[in-house]
Design an enzyme around this catalytic site. Structure first.
Site, PDB file in Angstrom:
ATOM      1  N   ASP A  64      -7.626  -5.834  13.604  1.00 18.46           N
ATOM      2  CA  ASP A  64      -7.224  -4.416  13.699  1.00 18.46           C
ATOM      3  C   ASP A  64      -6.621  -4.069  12.365  1.00 18.46           C
ATOM      4  OD1 ASP A  64      -6.668  -1.710  14.110  1.00 18.46           O
ATOM      5  OD2 ASP A  64      -5.086  -1.963  15.410  1.00 18.46           O
TER       6      ASP A  64
ATOM      7  N   PRO B 154      -5.630  -6.256   0.956  1.00 20.25           N
ATOM      8  CA  PRO B 154      -5.363  -7.401   1.653  1.00 20.25           C
ATOM      9  C   PRO B 154      -6.001  -7.536   2.815  1.00 20.25           C
ATOM     10  CG  PRO B 154      -3.803  -5.270   1.839  1.00 20.25           C
ATOM     11  CD  PRO B 154      -4.886  -5.174   0.797  1.00 20.25           C
TER      12      PRO B 154
ATOM     13  N   GLN C 194       0.974  -1.190  -0.107  1.00 20.19           N
ATOM     14  CA  GLN C 194       0.150   0.006   0.014  1.00 20.19           C
ATOM     15  C   GLN C 194       0.953   1.246  -0.008  1.00 20.19           C
ATOM     16  OE1 GLN C 194      -2.092  -1.055   3.469  1.00 20.19           O
ATOM     17  NE2 GLN C 194      -0.153  -1.362   4.482  1.00 20.19           N
TER      18      GLN C 194
ATOM     19  N   GLU D 246       1.086  -8.697  11.152  1.00 23.92           N
ATOM     20  CA  GLU D 246       0.860  -7.444  10.308  1.00 23.92           C
ATOM     21  C   GLU D 246       1.501  -7.778   8.751  1.00 23.92           C
ATOM     22  OE1 GLU D 246      -0.211  -4.252  10.086  1.00 23.92           O
ATOM     23  OE2 GLU D 246       0.559  -4.659   8.236  1.00 23.92           O
TER      24      GLU D 246
HETATM   25  N1  SAM Z   1      -7.118   1.388  13.009  1.00 27.19           N
HETATM   26  C1  SAM Z   1      -7.386   1.409  11.556  1.00 27.19           C
HETATM   27  C2  SAM Z   1      -8.496   1.451  10.910  1.00 27.19           C
HETATM   28  O1  SAM Z   1      -9.418   0.852  11.186  1.00 27.19           O
HETATM   29  O2  SAM Z   1      -8.563   2.204   9.973  1.00 27.19           O
HETATM   30  C3  SAM Z   1      -6.512   0.246  11.137  1.00 27.19           C
HETATM   31  C4  SAM Z   1      -4.847   0.567  11.461  1.00 27.19           C
HETATM   32  S1  SAM Z   1      -3.759  -0.560  11.316  1.00 27.19           S
HETATM   33  C5  SAM Z   1      -2.562   0.453  10.518  1.00 27.19           C
HETATM   34  C6  SAM Z   1      -4.338  -1.674   9.764  1.00 27.19           C
HETATM   35  C7  SAM Z   1      -3.220  -2.706   9.278  1.00 27.19           C
HETATM   36  O3  SAM Z   1      -3.757  -3.708   8.743  1.00 27.19           O
HETATM   37  C8  SAM Z   1      -2.516  -1.960   8.243  1.00 27.19           C
HETATM   38  O4  SAM Z   1      -1.064  -1.843   8.838  1.00 27.19           O
HETATM   39  C9  SAM Z   1      -2.543  -3.209   7.062  1.00 27.19           C
HETATM   40  O5  SAM Z   1      -1.200  -3.175   6.682  1.00 27.19           O
HETATM   41  C10 SAM Z   1      -2.671  -4.563   7.889  1.00 27.19           C
HETATM   42  N2  SAM Z   1      -3.479  -5.389   7.064  1.00 27.19           N
HETATM   43  C11 SAM Z   1      -4.217  -5.304   6.223  1.00 27.19           C
HETATM   44  N3  SAM Z   1      -4.743  -6.574   5.707  1.00 27.19           N
HETATM   45  C12 SAM Z   1      -4.069  -7.484   6.529  1.00 27.19           C
HETATM   46  C13 SAM Z   1      -3.839  -8.989   6.574  1.00 27.19           C
HETATM   47  N4  SAM Z   1      -4.488  -9.776   5.611  1.00 27.19           N
HETATM   48  N5  SAM Z   1      -2.831  -9.650   7.350  1.00 27.19           N
HETATM   49  C14 SAM Z   1      -2.278  -8.846   8.207  1.00 27.19           C
HETATM   50  N6  SAM Z   1      -2.441  -7.467   8.142  1.00 27.19           N
HETATM   51  C15 SAM Z   1      -3.006  -6.926   7.315  1.00 27.19           C
END
Ligand code: SAM
Length: 278
Positions: A155, A162, A31, A106
């Site tokens: 989260d 993804p 991303q 993550e």
């Molecule tokens: N609080 C936030 C929101 O609701 O907008 C979410 C924040 S956190 C930074 C979200 C994280 O999920 C991102 O860093 C992203 O890379 C991760 N992510 C997305 N899809 C994922 C997956 N399939 N497995 C693990 N992490 C994932």
């Protein structure tokens, strides 16, 4: 010259925040990551042009996604956070003394590294000996983890790209299997106003897997519509009632807020009861 960052929240609605500096910008393997400084919200993290977290309001989201499931469990010791690369959820989980391991799965290492540098108050738990960071897709990671966790916290970013597979029946079935006998899963489930259909669908999917499914709400000023939802699937404990007293330091969460967050407005109650957005 005044520079602004924009999140187009729907085709007809945007949130615009004035910036004073661009601190970090990278196109990772997963991303576009952008961190800016702003007068209104302090430092702000955007992924693919969507606001993820800000210095000013992060405590509400992170406390509510962590403390509601953790306080619903009498003695959570092993916790999995999927996504959450900024670290705010891990920081809150580690406030519970019963926790002896929190794993963070993550997908994007660059988010973790950027947060360590620009959001040290969020990522402070990454150096705790009870925290283990795994760079992996959460969907793949939980596949061989049967009976491992007391709590799983999803989260994630929005259910596209993804993160899309983190909201499927297959994922929830695998998550159920990864939980211990009394385990609890919570997932962020978007805006009650803008994504009611999605909330109803998630509730239906989880209800086919977990015996107890409940929805709770919290205000998050920088998320679309300002009101956010979280859906819980629980094997045994009622997630709407704290099952123990605690003395941890919080800025938003209280036992009263815990209970009150499960009180839903009529349109949401009706949507869930009738299985369709009204
Ligand atoms: N609080 C936030 C929101 O609701 O907008 C979410 C924040 S956190 C930074 C979200 C994280 O999920 C991102 O860093 C992203 O890379 C991760 N992510 C997305 N899809 C994922 C997956 N399939 N497995 C693990 N992490 C994932």
């Amino acid at each position: 010259m005044k520079l602004w960052v924009t999140e187009k929240q729907t085709p007809d609605l945007s949130l615009l925040i004035r910036t004073t500096a661009t601190l970090f910008r990278k196109s990772s393997n997963h991303q576009n990551i952008l961190i800016v400084d702003t007068p209104q919200y302090g430092k702000v993290l955007l992924l693919d042009n969507k606001f993820q977290t800000t210095d000013m309001d992060e405590f509400i989201y992170h406390e509510m996604i962590a403390h509601v499931p953790l306080y619903s469990h009498p003695a959570p010791s092993k916790v999995l956070v999927i996504g959450g690369g900024d670290g705010g959820t891990v920081r809150e989980v580690l406030k519970h003394q019963s926790v002896d391991l929190v794993e963070l799965a993550e997908i994007d290492r660059d988010v973790v590294e950027a947060s360590k540098k620009y959001f040290p108050h969020l990522s402070s738990g990454f150096s705790d000996h009870r925290c283990k960071i795994i760079i992996a897709d959460g969907v793949t990671y939980i596949k061989n983890m049967a009976g491992s966790y007391d709590i799983i916290i999803v989260d994630s970013t929005d259910p596209i790209g993804p993160a899309a597979n983190l909201f499927t029946e297959d994922f929830y079935t695998a998550a159920y299997a990864s939980l211990r006998a009394n385990g609890i899963l919570v997932s962020q489930t978007e805006s009650p106003f803008l994504h009611t259909d999605f909330i109803v669908k998630t509730n239906r999917t989880l209800s086919a897997i977990f015996p107890i499914v409940r929805l709770y709400l919290a205000p998050i000023p920088t998320y679309p519509s300002g009101l956010w939802s979280f859906t819980v699937g629980s094997k045994k404990y009622d997630p709407s009632v704290p099952s123990r007293k605690g003395a941890i330091a919080t800025k938003y969460y209280t036992p009263e807020i815990h209970k009150a967050s499960f009180v839903l407005p009529r349109f949401l109650e009706d949507a869930i009861r009738t299985n369709k957005a009204i």
